[in-house]
Structure formats: C-alpha cells, structure tokens
Design a protein around this motif. Structure first.
Motif, PDB file in Angstrom:
ATOM      1  N   CYS A  11      -6.009  -3.684   2.218  1.00 44.20           N
ATOM      2  CA  CYS A  11      -4.836  -4.078   2.993  1.00 44.20           C
ATOM      3  C   CYS A  11      -4.160  -5.173   2.192  1.00 44.20           C
ATOM      4  O   CYS A  11      -4.811  -6.102   1.735  1.00 44.20           O
ATOM      5  N   ARG A  12      -2.852  -5.071   2.021  1.00 47.51           N
ATOM      6  CA  ARG A  12      -2.153  -6.081   1.242  1.00 47.51           C
ATOM      7  C   ARG A  12      -1.414  -7.075   2.137  1.00 47.51           C
ATOM      8  O   ARG A  12      -0.839  -8.023   1.640  1.00 47.51           O
ATOM      9  N   CYS A  13      -1.422  -6.838   3.444  1.00 47.75           N
ATOM     10  CA  CYS A  13      -0.608  -7.685   4.329  1.00 47.75           C
ATOM     11  C   CYS A  13      -1.385  -8.769   5.052  1.00 47.75           C
ATOM     12  O   CYS A  13      -0.875  -9.858   5.256  1.00 47.75           O
ATOM     13  N   THR A  14      -2.580  -8.465   5.529  1.00 49.91           N
ATOM     14  CA  THR A  14      -3.222  -9.299   6.546  1.00 49.91           C
ATOM     15  C   THR A  14      -4.247 -10.275   5.993  1.00 49.91           C
ATOM     16  O   THR A  14      -4.763 -11.096   6.755  1.00 49.91           O
ATOM     17  N   ILE A  67       0.825  -1.216   0.000  1.00 51.64           N
ATOM     18  CA  ILE A  67       0.000   0.000   0.000  1.00 51.64           C
ATOM     19  C   ILE A  67       0.864   1.273   0.000  1.00 51.64           C
ATOM     20  O   ILE A  67       0.469   2.294  -0.539  1.00 51.64           O
ATOM     21  N   GLN A 114       0.107  -5.219  10.418  1.00 52.88           N
ATOM     22  CA  GLN A 114       1.418  -5.704   9.967  1.00 52.88           C
ATOM     23  C   GLN A 114       2.274  -4.508   9.573  1.00 52.88           C
ATOM     24  O   GLN A 114       2.846  -3.861  10.438  1.00 52.88           O
ATOM     25  N   CYS A 115       2.302  -4.167   8.272  1.00 49.78           N
ATOM     26  CA  CYS A 115       3.143  -3.008   7.928  1.00 49.78           C
ATOM     27  C   CYS A 115       2.549  -1.733   8.499  1.00 49.78           C
ATOM     28  O   CYS A 115       3.245  -0.758   8.738  1.00 49.78           O
ATOM     29  N   GLY A 116       1.252  -1.715   8.690  1.00 46.54           N
ATOM     30  CA  GLY A 116       0.620  -0.579   9.346  1.00 46.54           C
ATOM     31  C   GLY A 116       0.244   0.575   8.438  1.00 46.54           C
ATOM     32  O   GLY A 116      -0.314   1.574   8.891  1.00 46.54           O
ATOM     33  N   PHE A 117       0.519   0.455   7.148  1.00 48.57           N
ATOM     34  CA  PHE A 117       0.280   1.602   6.265  1.00 48.57           C
ATOM     35  C   PHE A 117      -1.216   1.815   6.022  1.00 48.57           C
ATOM     36  O   PHE A 117      -1.666   2.929   5.850  1.00 48.57           O
ATOM     37  N   CYS A 118      -1.968   0.711   6.028  1.00 50.49           N
ATOM     38  CA  CYS A 118      -3.412   0.831   5.859  1.00 50.49           C
ATOM     39  C   CYS A 118      -4.101   1.126   7.175  1.00 50.49           C
ATOM     40  O   CYS A 118      -5.290   1.427   7.205  1.00 50.49           O
TER      41      CYS A 118
HETATM   42  S1  FES Z   1      -1.011  -3.915   7.279  1.00 47.96           S
HETATM   43 FE1  FES Z   1       0.122  -3.570   5.477  1.00 47.96          FE
HETATM   44  S2  FES Z   1      -1.367  -2.858   4.121  1.00 47.96           S
HETATM   45 FE2  FES Z   1      -2.519  -3.417   5.829  1.00 47.96          FE
END
Ligand code: FES
Ligand code: FES
Lengths: 769, 160
Positions: free
Chosen positions: B141-144, A193, B103-107
């Motif tokens: 979200c691309r991580c979770t 993202i 996770q990455c926290g960007f979303c």
């Molecule tokens: S936690 Fe990485 S995009 Fe949602």
C-alpha cells in the motif's frame, strides 16, 4: 458539527466492496490497446526505423512513429495557464520523438487488438541510432562542450536567486561560527499502486472523451487541446476513482496520446495501460538534488545567516522543471523567517528519467538539507537540538519576507514541545549516552518543516462548488476539487454539512469528475484542495442555506430571522420548535405550482492567500554498525495544519507521508548506471519501498491553530508529512554515531561506505568497534 | 487466436459454479476481470509484486496475476465481490471502513482478501503484531503507511 469529527470516508464502502470503478474498470467491447516502443539507449538520434513487419502482424491496427505526430512542442506540467511569459512551463516535448533523451524515450506506438499482440509487434520494430554519450552527472551536463540535450538550452531549464532579511554577507561576517555542509538526495518514485492509465474514444464525429487516472482533469483537457490543436470544448476528460497519484498524475502523460490515437482511428476506443516497469521509468520521478548549505550562527544559538546553493536534475524533459526547486527553496522564509538568507538554484536537463511533481514538490530535498544543516549548527555551538529550533523557528506574527505576508497562524513551537515530550527527549538523551560506542548505538533526532497551502501567488488558485437540494431533503455537491485518494470529497461533505447544519449522511458528493459537468478547479496538487475549496464551499453552502430558509419563510409565514436549520430540519428559533423536515421543504420547492424552484447554489472562488503549515518529526533509533542497519524504535510527527477537519483521515495522511519519508530515508532510490543511463530497479521487487514488516508504528499528533484565511480554519496536510522524517533520521544517526552522513537514502550500502571511511568497520565488513 | 489456445474448465466462484472456455495463456486475474467482469481485483504490477490482485483459491491467498486461469479448474475461488452478503459488508470490510484504513482504495480489495484469509486461518489462535505484519507483507500500500490497516486487522480479529 461535522467539521472536526472522524466520519468515515464517503467512498470507503465502495472501495472495500470492490465496487469503486477506476479507469481500467470501464469496459468498451471494441477497445484497442496501445503500447509504446521505447528507446534502448539513453542519448541519441534515430537514423532509421522500420515498422513494416509490426504493421503486418495479425491483430495490429496501426503503428505510428515520430514521423506521424504533430510538430508542435508542448509542456506537460499540470499547471494552470500562465498569462505571463515568465511563468510558462518549458514546451519541450513531442508525442513521439526522434531525438532520444533517456532510456525508455517514446519513439513509436503500436495499436493492437490486445496486449499480447501489441507486445509481439513491438519486437518486430527495427530501429538504428546515432548514439551519444549519456549525460548523467552535473559536472558532465555542465561541461563546456557537453551536447545540448535540448537545442539552445545549454542543459539548463531554469535558474534563480533570492535573498531576504539583512545583508547576508555581513551577517556571515558577524556570525560567531559558520557551518558548512553538502547534501545529496536520491531519485525516488511515487509508486502509486495504480499505474498510469488512460483511454479515449469519440462519442460523435468531433468530440473526444478521455477517461484517465489524473489529478488534473481540467488542465489535461486544455493541454490535449493545445497538442492536437482542437478547441477545448471538444475534449471531455472524465476522472473516475484514482489509485493514488502523489504528484505523478499532475502531469499530462498519456492523455494527449490516447486522444491522438482515437482521432487517427476514427473514434475507436484506445487504451494505454502502462506496466509497472514503464510507469517507473517512463512517467515522472522526484528530482535528485545536490545542495550546499552555509549557516551563520551566534554563540547564544541565533541563526543569523544562511546561504543555500542547489542543483536539481529534471532529467530528459522539463516537466515541472525549475518550479520544483523554486517552490522548495521558498519554504525557508516561512520556517526560519528571521535569518538573513540567500538562495541560488539551477535545474538541469540530464539523460535520465523525467522528474516532475512529487509529494511536497522540492521541499523534501531543500528542507532535508536545511534541517541537517540546522542540526550541525546546533551541535557546533553545543546547544540542545530542540532548544535551538525553538529559538529560531517561525512564530505567529513573524513576517514571511519572501511573500511579504504575516504568518497568521503558527503552532510550530508547540509541535516541538509535544514531540519532545512524546519521545522522552531528556531521559532518553541521558540513557543513550552509554550507547555511543560499540556495535549497537542509539540516538535521537528531529527535524522541522514548513509548507504552503497552495501555489498563490505563483499560480492562480481557483475552486468551484455547486450544491443542489434533492427532493428527499439531501443535497448533492459537485466540486472541481479532485479526489485521488487523499479524502477531499469527504472533507467537502463535512464542510457542507457544517455550514448547512445537515447531518453528514445527507450530504452526497458527486464522485467522478467530468470536465463537461463539474465546476472548474485546477486539480489535486500543492495540498491545496481543502484549503482553496473551503471558501468556495462555504460561499455556496451559505447561499443555499439562505435560499432554504427563505423558502421556509414563504411556506410558514414565519419571519426568516426567526428560522434556522438544525440537524437538517427547519426550526422556529423563538419557540425552539421544529417546523418541518427538509424533505417537506424540498418537495414543496420542487412541486408547489406557484412558489419555489429547484434550490441550488454555486460559487467559484479565487484564493489570494496562502497559509504556511508547520510540523516536526522526532525519532528514536538504533544503529547496528556491523549490519549497517537502522532500526526505528519510535517515531512521531506533529503537525500544525490549522483546524483538523477529520482527525482519523488526517492521521492517515500523516502515516502515509511519514511512511514515504521513511522509505526515502532508508531504502528508496532508483539506481542508474552512470555510463549508460540504464535503470536497474524499475520494479516493485528491486525498488524498495517499505512493506508492512518494514514500517514501525508511526505516531502522530496535531497542534490545532485557526487559520483565518480558510473558511473552516484548516490548512494544508496532504504533502507535508513526507518532508521531515528523512532529516530527522539522518540527525538521529548523527546523534548515535557521531557521523554526518549527508546523502540519501541511508541504506546499508550508504552506511557501509560511511562506516568504512570512518574506520568503524573494515574492508570486509568486520567491525572495529 | 487459434482454438488451440482455449480449454474448458469449471470452478466455483463466490459460491457459484461456472463452466468456462478460457484462453490458456491468460492469468486468473485476466479471466476474472475480462471474462467474468469481476473487476474488484486490481493489478498494480502483473508479476506478483504488489498483491493488489489477491484472491483466495481453495482458501489459500494467491496473486491471481501470476496464477494461470487453467490451474483454477475444479477449485473454489473467492474474490472481494463475494464478501458482502445481504447488503452488509463483511466484518473485515466494515473494520477497514471504520478504522480509516482506506485511502485511494486500489490496494484495498487485495488487502480485504489477505485479511479475510488471515482471520479465518487464525481463528481461535493467539496472534502477535508480528504475525499480522508478516501475513500482509505481500500486499503493498502506498497511501496509508499500513497504520490504520493494522488497526483494522486487529479489529477484524477481535470481532471474529
Ligand atoms: S490505499 Fe492507496 S495503495 Fe493502499
Ligand atoms: S498485480 Fe498481482 S501481484 Fe501485483
């Protein structure tokens, strides 16, 4: 015991409160923005470029073109420096190019006071080209008179073969059946993202500071030095929080350019923040593969022979190039180690967006084909798909014949049994027998996977850790392992807490990476971090533990053998009594005038092992023939990743990977015009990765083994979950419909074509069933 | 940039009144980040596709990247920065932490606002899993794989 507990992430609170700082959140009042001028054709050469009008626009500080950049070509792949020629990456890229190799290639760059002005300036650049026919499909790329996309390459980046086990030809001859299939995977994209973003400035007259969303700070530092021909020590790379990478930030994409620009602009801060559209076409993608597989199988269900031939398309520049096909191909020897196997792969240039590293690095493509072919073989001899896998997959004690190493831990058979039980394989198979005709059909599918825990022996595997006792009795840990969202900082804290016997809360991991400060590590890729760093962390923590106990012995006059750390306190083990808390010890070590010192420990470690990991996915689906739609009713992925350090966070890795696998299986594909090389869907609206409403509940489970080469018994987990869902879904479609649909994604478009070709629906989409 | 590009507006941001000269070409996301330093909101696309920039305007969830700052005149805005109070995270924030939904926290800042708005709207109502999914379908979200986010949302509803 901190290892094995689902503690919260060390950075979760910073992230939910919006306080976690990513690259874009660092503010420089005088920062300029830079924007690439990208080619509007896929293949050609610039004959003239005029930037005068753009330069004259108010607010434009500079425009640079291919004429202004260093002439040395460089590789961009985020690999450690290779000391031998055969492992060096292809050096085929310039900062800006006159030769256009894909639609969106970088010809010039505008630096302006803000994005608005930069975008205006881009419109004022005039360029003319000699245009050549874009080469997109393998047959055109390999055609004898095809233009060489890179001079002297013959459009081939790399090629290799291997064989292992018995004589493959003989094994095929002896086989009761030989089953063949051809498979195709799509060009998909990471879609983290946070888009790629970097900025650079100089903090004195000769040092460049680069702040970047990267998975590989130390490698980026080295490559920037090579591109600009400046010593590495004059470059400092800072990695703040990273908004996802999935391999796309295991490549130096913006760092050399921002460093170049700040040098040109007298040290002023310059940022490149790619738009989503640029990020999709102008960074990296997953290599599309064309794969032919031949499987030799006996009537009793033994796979005796396998041959695979793969073509991988790397696009306009090599980036990770042939390493991806090589790495993917090598997983056969850990998944099916007892079959005589031969493998041949070629990686080709094409006038398409550049492919690079993406989660699981070639394995999703190779194992997709392998697991589809395995299913076809099971069906050929009429054997149950699970039994067939159980008979053939790796077991502990097998020898991986490619590496020559014994498989020391392998829980794959148990993964299969867990998955089979969860999905209700036997009953469901029976129940679904009556759903094999008509418009709504149901089926079950499965697929296995194997992956590695690093890159050794192809690349060096090195990790570093430094731990210091604070005055309040907590510790700070610095690692070179790069947190990009996968949770490595959290598992490092758990490992340190475990070895020091400290409460987890008292272990603080220094979040940002800074190549001037943090220990050396090559970065986040190959699912290597927790595995490789485990031995560095264990050594440093063990060393610090000894130093703490030695100091306690000096302070208390108790023999060190009778002292221990329990839950962060010093304990006299003979009396089972607490002697002092850690803060008391720490204060003494810092401030006593005659004894002690700051207690720190550091370790740098090279792994010369590489533990294979295993797993499988089971899926239960409904196929709606007239709607050309697949619905996932239930799905489970079961993994053997050794000891699970943090069950909840590990579950998150499986969910995320499986979700990406579902996307690749059902909907994700960059659509390219085969005539012009134009990408139709480089945005998040038209590039269909699953939304909240598209994903089914994803179940997961573990089979915990203990991997003796890791300090805490753990193995890789970040990438593997993406591998097995697509072949499992394809195999379920086969179970439901009887059709082998061998190209991804299984989108309505693909299904429509297949159903039509097999007479299940007519030309207009009316169903015949 | 001529003065013709600027206009005076006022709004309430996280309970505080602000008067501001804004560039009329700027989105709310840009004004919040660049002019007010509220960098919690993130931008993953800038064109209304990903939801990372979600904020609440008069209790309605909006993609602040495609909402002109000018339109916020006279409105109440809530961003992720306003959700933790007295050194304590909101229930939604705490649920995201506890359920491993980050996770990455960007979303995440966008999701926190989406869930907050959803939980407030659904107070006292029965919600189905489908309601939860639909209400968050504008946040990517691309991580979770959305799994732990789903449980965090369920937990936010229960604890409310
Ligand atoms: S936690 Fe990485 S995009 Fe949602
Ligand atoms: S940045 Fe606003 S929706 Fe993506």
């Amino acid at each position: 015991m901190a290892v094995g507990k689902s503690v919260n992430r060390v950075d979760a609170m910073a992230k939910v409160t919006g306080r976690a700082k990513y690259t874009e959140d660092f503010y420089h009042p005088d920062m300029l923005v830079a924007k690439y001028f990208r080619s509007s054709i896929a293949h050609g050469r610039v004959t003239a470029i005029n930037t005068k009008k753009a330069e004259n626009l108010d607010g434009v500080h500079a425009v640079f073109t291919y004429k202004d950049v260093p002439e040395n070509k460089f590789p961009t792949a985020g690999h450690p420096l290779a000391l031998t020629e055969d492992h060096k990456d292809a050096a085929d890229r310039l900062l800006l190019t006159r030769d256009v190799r894909f639609m969106g290639d970088e010809i010039a760059i505008v630096v302006a006071q803000n994005e608005l002005v930069a975008n205006e300036a881009l419109k004022l650049i005039e360029v003319s080209y000699d245009e050549y026919q874009p080469l997109i499909l393998p047959e055109d790329i390999l055609e004898e008179n095809a233009r060489q996309i890179h001079e002297g390459s013959s459009n081939i980046v790399g090629e290799h073969t291997y064989t292992f086990g018995n004589d493959v030809d003989q094994a095929f001859e002896k086989a009761d059946h030989v089953v063949e299939g051809s498979f195709r995977t799509a060009m998909v994209q990471h879609c983290h993202i946070e888009n790629h973003i970097s900025h650079a400035y100089m903090d004195d007259l000769d040092k460049i500071v680069i702040v970047s969303s990267t998975q590989i700070p130390h490698i980026a530092r080295r490559i920037v030095g090579e591109v600009l021909n400046i010593p590495l020590s004059r470059i400092r790379v800072i990695k703040p929080f990273v908004g996802g990478g999935f391999g796309n930030k295991q490549d130096v994409i913006l760092e050399p350019m921002v460093a170049f620009l700040t040098l040109k602009l007298n040290g002023r801060a310059v940022q490149i923040n790619l738009s989503r559209e640029e990020c999709i076409i102008g960074t990296r993608t997953r290599h599309p593969f064309y794969i032919d597989v031949k499987t030799g199988v006996m009537n009793d269900g033994t796979i005796v022979a396998r041959h695979m031939d793969a073509i991988s398309i790397t696009g306009a520049y090599a980036s990770h190039g042939h390493s991806v096909a090589a790495a993917g191909g090598s997983k056969q020897s850990s998944l099916y180690p007892r079959a005589a196997t031969s493998f041949h792969a070629r990686t080709l240039y094409a006038n398409t967006p550049v492919a690079g590293a993406m989660r699981a690095y070639g394995s999703p493509q190779i194992i997709y084909a392998l697991e589809c072919a395995t299913e076809d073989a099971a069906r050929k001899i009429g054997m149950d798909s699970v039994e067939f896998r159980l008979k053939n997959v790796a077991r502990q004690g097998d020898i991986n014949l490619l590496s020559g190493k014994e498989i020391l831990s392998c829980g794959l058979a148990d993964c299969l049994i867990k998955g089979r039980d969860f999905i209700g394989w036997g009953e469901k198979k029976k129940e679904y027998e009556k759903f094999k005709t008509g418009p709504v059909r149901k089926g079950l599918g499965l697929a296995c996977l194997s992956y590695a825990s690093g890159t050794y022996p192809v690349c060096v595997e090195i990790a570093g850790a430094r731990i210091a006792l604070n005055q309040d009795g907590t510790v700070h840990v610095m690692v070179g392992a790069t947190e990009i969202g996968q949770g490595s900082d959290t598992v490092v804290a758990q490992m340190v807490a475990q070895t020091l016997s400290f409460p987890y809360e008292n272990v603080l991991v220094v979040q940002a990476q800074d190549t001037d400060v943090t220990p050396f590590d090559t970065g986040a890729y190959a699912s290597r971090q927790a595995y490789v760093v485990s031995n560095a962390v264990f050594r440093a923590a063990t060393d610090l533990r000894e130093k703490i106990l030695d100091h306690a012995a000096v302070m208390t006059d108790i023999d060190v053998a009778g002292l221990d750390i329990v839950d962060g306190n010093i304990v006299d083990t003979r009396k089972s009594a607490q002697v002092m808390d850690m803060k008391t010890l720490a204060i003494d070590s810092f401030y006593h005038k005659e004894r002690g010192c700051q207690l720190t420990a550091e370790a740098s470690f090279k792994a010369t092992t590489n533990a294979p990991v295993f797993g499988c996915t089971f899926v239960d689906i409904t196929v709606n023939i007239p709607l050309c739609k697949i619905k996932i009713n239930r799905m489970i992925s079961v993994h053997d990743s050794g000891v699970i350090i943090n069950p909840v966070q590990s579950g998150g890795q499986i969910h995320g990977g499986a979700f990406m696998g579902i996307g690749a299986a059902l909907s994700e594909e960059l659509l390219i015009d085969p005539k012009t090389g134009y990408i139709y869907n480089n945005n998040l609206l038209d590039y269909k990765f699953p939304t909240f409403t598209d994903v089914p509940p994803i179940h997961h489970d573990f089979v915990e083994t203990f991997e003796p080469t890791s300090a805490y018994g753990n193995k890789a987990l970040g990438e593997p979950p993406v591998i097995s869902p697509p072949p499992a879904i394809r195999n379920a479609v086969l179970d439901a419909t009887g059709l082998c649909i061998n190209s991804l994604p299984l989108s309505p478009h693909t299904l429509f074509t297949a159903f039509k070709d097999h007479g299940l629906i007519d030309e207009k989409g009316g169903d015949n069933v | 940039m001529t003065d013709g590009h600027f206009r005076q507006i006022s709004f309430t941001i996280n309970d505080r009144e602000r008067r501001l000269r804004v560039d009329i070409r700027k989105s709310l996301a840009e004004v919040l980040r660049e002019d007010l330093g509220l960098i919690g909101l993130k931008q993953g696309c800038g064109v209304g596709e990903c939801g990372a920039c979600s904020v609440m305007v008069d209790d309605v969830l909006v993609d602040s990247c495609i909402y002109l700052a000018l339109w916020a005149d006279g409105k109440q805005i809530r961003t992720v920065e306003g959700e933790a109070r007295d050194g304590k995270p909101s229930k939604v924030q705490q649920a995201y932490v506890d359920e491993g939904a980050v996770q990455c926290g960007f979303c995440t800042p966008g999701f926190i606002m989406a869930t907050t708005s959803f939980v407030e709207k659904c107070k006292g109502k029965n919600v189905s899993p489908g309601d939860i999914r639909k209400a968050h379908a504008g946040n990517l979200c691309r991580c979770t794989g959305y799994q732990n986010i789903f449980t965090a949302i369920e937990k936010s509803i229960e604890s409310d």
